[in-house]
Write a protein that holds these residues in place. Structure first.
Motif, PDB file in Angstrom:
ATOM      1  N   ASP A   1       0.934  -1.242   0.083  1.00 13.19           N
ATOM      2  CA  ASP A   1      -0.137   0.203  -0.208  1.00 13.19           C
ATOM      3  C   ASP A   1       1.251   1.886   0.115  1.00 13.19           C
ATOM      4  O   ASP A   1       0.747   2.133  -0.504  1.00 13.19           O
ATOM      5  CB  ASP A   1      -0.776  -0.411   1.454  1.00 13.19           C
ATOM      6  CG  ASP A   1      -2.000  -0.519   1.162  1.00 13.19           C
ATOM      7  OD1 ASP A   1      -2.613  -1.110  -0.443  1.00 13.19           O
ATOM      8  OD2 ASP A   1      -2.581  -2.163   2.196  1.00 13.19           O
ATOM      9  N   GLU A   2       1.711   0.941   0.741  1.00  9.83           N
ATOM     10  CA  GLU A   2       2.714   2.296   0.463  1.00  9.83           C
ATOM     11  C   GLU A   2       3.694   2.470  -0.462  1.00  9.83           C
ATOM     12  O   GLU A   2       3.846   3.347  -0.979  1.00  9.83           O
ATOM     13  CB  GLU A   2       3.516   2.105   1.354  1.00  9.83           C
ATOM     14  CG  GLU A   2       2.715   2.308   3.036  1.00  9.83           C
ATOM     15  CD  GLU A   2       4.431   2.108   4.322  1.00  9.83           C
ATOM     16  OE1 GLU A   2       5.834   1.771   3.619  1.00  9.83           O
ATOM     17  OE2 GLU A   2       4.156   1.956   4.843  1.00  9.83           O
ATOM     18  N   GLN A   3       3.910   1.256  -1.394  1.00 10.63           N
ATOM     19  CA  GLN A   3       4.552   2.007  -2.931  1.00 10.63           C
ATOM     20  C   GLN A   3       3.544   2.303  -3.888  1.00 10.63           C
ATOM     21  O   GLN A   3       3.948   3.220  -4.396  1.00 10.63           O
ATOM     22  CB  GLN A   3       5.163   0.691  -2.963  1.00 10.63           C
ATOM     23  CG  GLN A   3       6.473  -0.337  -2.005  1.00 10.63           C
ATOM     24  CD  GLN A   3       6.956  -1.366  -2.681  1.00 10.63           C
ATOM     25  OE1 GLN A   3       6.579  -1.881  -3.702  1.00 10.63           O
ATOM     26  NE2 GLN A   3       7.722  -2.434  -2.436  1.00 10.63           N
ATOM     27  N   ILE A   4       2.649   1.371  -3.270  1.00 10.45           N
ATOM     28  CA  ILE A   4       1.322   2.156  -4.587  1.00 10.45           C
ATOM     29  C   ILE A   4       0.776   3.663  -3.931  1.00 10.45           C
ATOM     30  O   ILE A   4       0.768   3.669  -5.312  1.00 10.45           O
ATOM     31  CB  ILE A   4      -0.258   1.245  -4.047  1.00 10.45           C
ATOM     32  CG1 ILE A   4       0.071  -0.018  -4.469  1.00 10.45           C
ATOM     33  CG2 ILE A   4      -1.296   1.800  -5.108  1.00 10.45           C
ATOM     34  CD1 ILE A   4      -1.194  -1.070  -4.096  1.00 10.45           C
ATOM     35  N   GLY A   5       1.159   3.857  -2.950  1.00  7.34           N
ATOM     36  CA  GLY A   5       1.076   5.206  -3.163  1.00  7.34           C
ATOM     37  C   GLY A   5       1.708   5.729  -3.207  1.00  7.34           C
ATOM     38  O   GLY A   5       1.940   6.884  -4.446  1.00  7.34           O
ATOM     39  N   GLN A   6       2.915   5.561  -4.055  1.00 13.67           N
ATOM     40  CA  GLN A   6       3.952   6.360  -4.504  1.00 13.67           C
ATOM     41  C   GLN A   6       4.148   6.183  -5.383  1.00 13.67           C
ATOM     42  O   GLN A   6       4.681   7.070  -6.308  1.00 13.67           O
ATOM     43  CB  GLN A   6       5.351   5.286  -3.494  1.00 13.67           C
ATOM     44  CG  GLN A   6       5.722   6.431  -2.105  1.00 13.67           C
ATOM     45  CD  GLN A   6       6.981   5.150  -1.189  1.00 13.67           C
ATOM     46  OE1 GLN A   6       7.923   4.934  -2.555  1.00 13.67           O
ATOM     47  NE2 GLN A   6       7.124   5.422  -0.323  1.00 13.67           N
ATOM     48  N   GLN A   7       4.214   5.382  -5.815  1.00 10.36           N
ATOM     49  CA  GLN A   7       4.095   5.265  -7.449  1.00 10.36           C
ATOM     50  C   GLN A   7       2.660   5.698  -8.296  1.00 10.36           C
ATOM     51  O   GLN A   7       2.471   6.579  -9.108  1.00 10.36           O
ATOM     52  CB  GLN A   7       3.919   3.806  -7.847  1.00 10.36           C
ATOM     53  CG  GLN A   7       3.601   3.039  -9.281  1.00 10.36           C
ATOM     54  CD  GLN A   7       5.163   3.794 -10.368  1.00 10.36           C
ATOM     55  OE1 GLN A   7       6.284   3.753  -9.757  1.00 10.36           O
ATOM     56  NE2 GLN A   7       4.365   4.274 -10.891  1.00 10.36           N
ATOM     57  N   LEU A   8       1.449   6.266  -7.141  1.00  9.10           N
ATOM     58  CA  LEU A   8       0.096   6.727  -7.823  1.00  9.10           C
ATOM     59  C   LEU A   8       0.970   8.610  -8.240  1.00  9.10           C
ATOM     60  O   LEU A   8       0.272   9.145  -9.212  1.00  9.10           O
ATOM     61  CB  LEU A   8      -0.637   6.467  -6.698  1.00  9.10           C
ATOM     62  CG  LEU A   8      -1.629   7.010  -7.279  1.00  9.10           C
ATOM     63  CD1 LEU A   8      -2.856   6.449  -8.415  1.00  9.10           C
ATOM     64  CD2 LEU A   8      -2.649   7.193  -6.314  1.00  9.10           C
ATOM     65  N   ALA A   9       1.504   8.578  -7.322  1.00  9.39           N
ATOM     66  CA  ALA A   9       1.815   9.843  -7.580  1.00  9.39           C
ATOM     67  C   ALA A   9       3.165  10.004  -8.202  1.00  9.39           C
ATOM     68  O   ALA A   9       2.276  11.046  -9.208  1.00  9.39           O
ATOM     69  CB  ALA A   9       3.077  10.808  -6.697  1.00  9.39           C
ATOM     70  N   ALA A  10       3.548   9.007  -9.961  1.00  5.67           N
ATOM     71  CA  ALA A  10       4.117   9.393 -10.838  1.00  5.67           C
ATOM     72  C   ALA A  10       3.450   9.483 -11.355  1.00  5.67           C
ATOM     73  O   ALA A  10       3.484   9.244 -12.893  1.00  5.67           O
ATOM     74  CB  ALA A  10       5.184   8.183 -10.277  1.00  5.67           C
ATOM     75  N   VAL A  11       2.039   8.769 -11.420  1.00  5.17           N
ATOM     76  CA  VAL A  11       1.380   8.402 -12.856  1.00  5.17           C
ATOM     77  C   VAL A  11       0.561  10.227 -13.167  1.00  5.17           C
ATOM     78  O   VAL A  11       0.133  10.866 -12.252  1.00  5.17           O
ATOM     79  CB  VAL A  11       0.115   7.523 -12.007  1.00  5.17           C
ATOM     80  CG1 VAL A  11      -0.931   7.874 -13.521  1.00  5.17           C
ATOM     81  CG2 VAL A  11       0.270   6.748 -12.285  1.00  5.17           C
ATOM     82  N   PRO A  12       0.902  10.802 -14.612  1.00  8.19           N
ATOM     83  CA  PRO A  12       0.013  11.920 -14.537  1.00  8.19           C
ATOM     84  C   PRO A  12      -1.369  11.957 -14.556  1.00  8.19           C
ATOM     85  O   PRO A  12      -1.958  10.850 -15.243  1.00  8.19           O
ATOM     86  CB  PRO A  12       0.644  11.897 -16.892  1.00  8.19           C
ATOM     87  CG  PRO A  12       1.519  10.912 -16.142  1.00  8.19           C
ATOM     88  CD  PRO A  12       1.337  10.265 -15.818  1.00  8.19           C
ATOM     89  N   GLY A  13      -1.902  12.970 -14.511  1.00 12.66           N
ATOM     90  CA  GLY A  13      -3.454  13.094 -13.879  1.00 12.66           C
ATOM     91  C   GLY A  13      -3.912  13.014 -12.771  1.00 12.66           C
ATOM     92  O   GLY A  13      -4.660  12.886 -12.987  1.00 12.66           O
ATOM     93  N   THR A  14      -2.492  12.532 -11.508  1.00 11.37           N
ATOM     94  CA  THR A  14      -3.790  11.556 -10.586  1.00 11.37           C
ATOM     95  C   THR A  14      -3.480  12.731  -9.004  1.00 11.37           C
ATOM     96  O   THR A  14      -3.890  12.866  -8.617  1.00 11.37           O
ATOM     97  CB  THR A  14      -3.031  10.612 -10.177  1.00 11.37           C
ATOM     98  OG1 THR A  14      -1.510  10.836  -9.543  1.00 11.37           O
ATOM     99  CG2 THR A  14      -3.107   9.270 -10.675  1.00 11.37           C
ATOM    100  N   ALA A  15      -2.756  13.977  -9.823  1.00  6.40           N
ATOM    101  CA  ALA A  15      -2.509  15.155  -8.580  1.00  6.40           C
ATOM    102  C   ALA A  15      -3.851  15.878  -8.773  1.00  6.40           C
ATOM    103  O   ALA A  15      -4.610  15.974 -10.030  1.00  6.40           O
ATOM    104  CB  ALA A  15      -0.971  15.446  -9.043  1.00  6.40           C
TER     105      ALA A  15
END
Length: 470
Positions: free
Chosen positions: A267-281
């Motif tokens: 879950d922690e890694q998914i949260g970090q990777q999600l921040a690197a996906v364009p369009g999610t911020a």
């Protein structure tokens, strides 16, 4: 003769269709420089077709290439030098990945196509050479459909969310095994408590593994907030629990704890990777600032901006875990699915029409993406227990057409809502309430109440009569 001439020209023939209606069609693109690869595990059969010496001629080459990184990289450089406009790969297992990723890195336009669309046809030889030539011919005539392959950032997020989904399934399997062991030991703990692996259930299991066999002592470990009485707990904990049962339960409990620890780390890694996906911020639609803030001259300074995962979490039933899974499966590129209906169709949540002559009936939805369907199914079952619009929709359809059709119908609505939120950074989910499907007019409300009374009283018919006293 005149009548025959009119019939030949289409005049005077009833129902001939008139002048016809203009429809929007996707233009078929003819590729002059085409290539295709029939993918296998250790090699691939490559076919290229380029213009020949005359307009009606094509120069065709077929050869075999090993599926190693160096050989595939050299092949992609050669195809780029040949001026290949589009490369087609068949989605065979996971063997297509090395070809697709390296072709993408080389700057080639690469399409991954479904094996169902390029399947073997009668009258054509079945071999790797014949298959790659056939794929290349379909490619140059524009007769294939492109499969959805997300960009690398979304693929990395998808790898993490799918691993988490598999771990959750493994955890459920071990929990089921524990219940089977308890049944073999003649213990009925899961009958009197709702969660066998909750606080009280885990106390019972740990005490049994530690060697406690007294039903009274075990029942005393229960939380006072349990609905089951002390006597009911003692009866459920009375059985023939042996050391072999303790050994099996201890093994599965250790595996469950290990999986829980891995899921927490994921879950922690998914949260970090999600921040690197364009369009999610978070993004402000007024000033266009990305990151959750506003420009000094923005008119929307008082509006709280949320990221894509947080806005999906607002939808009834989705939650944080399923919201991340939906982002990983659908991606964040609005051009991939032009409308929410396309996204639902890709997930196989829409019925296919089947017509033959005068007979038309809906077909099956199909299998679709198992991961997004699993996430949407969990969201539906959570929303079904709520007093919301989605919950009312589920109960309304389940009452008339069954639970399975209700799950698919509500999952389609949630998928379309999710795609709208993905495409529009300023969109927010608004709950419409459980009365959304309630008829507004008095006449329709009366008919609905009459149908409900007649359903509860089979064989009876409700008749409205004037009140003479009034």
């Amino acid at each position: 003769m005149a009548a025959r001439k009119d019939k030949a020209d289409g005049a005077g023939v009833p129902g001939h269709g008139g002048d016809g209606a203009e429809v929007a069609e996707e233009l078929t693109q003819v590729v002059a420089y085409a290539a295709a690869i029939d993918v296998a595990k250790g090699s691939g059969m490559v076919c290229t077709r380029v213009p020949g010496s005359r307009p009606d001629r094509r120069r065709q080459k077929v050869w075999q290439v090993g599926a190693t990184c160096g050989q595939v990289t050299a092949l992609m450089d050669h195809l780029r030098a040949e001026g290949i406009q589009r490369l087609v790969l068949e989605s065979t297992s996971d063997y297509w990945r090395i070809w697709h990723y390296l072709a993408e890195a080389a700057g080639l336009e690469v399409w991954l196509v479904n094996a169902r669309d390029v399947k073997h046809l009668p009258g054509r030889g079945k071999s790797d050479t014949a298959d790659c030539v056939w794929h290349c011919k379909l490619n140059e005539r524009g007769m294939l459909r492109r499969s959805f392959v997300p960009p690398q950032a979304v693929r990395d997020l998808r790898a993490l969310t799918r691993t988490r989904s598999r771990l959750a399934q493994d955890q459920a399997r071990h929990q089921a095994r524990v219940e089977k062991i308890l049944e073999d030991a003649l213990l009925k703990i899961s009958v009197v408590i709702s969660d066998l692996f909750g606080t009280s259930g885990r106390r019972f299991l740990d005490a049994l593994v530690a060697g406690e066999r007294s039903p009274a002592a075990l029942a005393a470990l229960g939380d006072p907030r349990l609905k089951a009485t002390r006597k009911e707990l003692e009866e459920a904990l009375t059985g023939r629990f042996r050391d072999i049962h303790a050994t099996g339960i201890a093994l599965h409990l250790r595996l469950i704890d290990a999986i829980n620890a891995e899921i927490t780390a994921l879950d922690e890694q998914i949260g970090q990777q999600l921040a690197a996906v364009p369009g999610t911020a978070p993004a402000c639609s007024g000033c266009g600032l990305i990151g959750g803030g506003h420009a000094p001259d923005c008119d929307d300074l008082g509006i709280l901006l949320l990221g894509l995962a947080d806005r999906l979490d607002e939808v009834t039933g989705i939650g944080a875990v399923n919201g991340r899974a939906i982002i990983a499966e659908l991606g964040t590129d609005p051009s991939q699915f032009p409308t929410p209906g396309h996204a639902a169709g890709w997930a196989r949540l829409t019925p296919r029409s089947r017509q033959s002559g005068e007979t038309a009936r809906p077909g099956r939805t199909g299998k679709g993406n198992r991961y997004i369907r699993g996430a949407l199914g969990q969201a539906v079952m959570t929303a079904a227990k709520t007093d919301t619009r989605l919950g009312a929709m589920y109960r309304r359809i389940a009452r008339k057409r069954g639970k399975q059709k209700a799950i698919v119908a509500v999952a389609r609505v949630i998928c379309e809502i999710a795609w709208i939120l993905i495409c529009d950074p300023s969109a927010r989910y608004q709950e419409l309430g459980p009365d959304y499907y309630t008829p507004r007019s008095p006449a329709r409300q009366t008919q609905a109440r009459i149908r409900e009374i007649e359903r509860l009283n089979p064989g009876k018919k409700v008749i409205l009569a004037d009140d003479d006293a009034a």
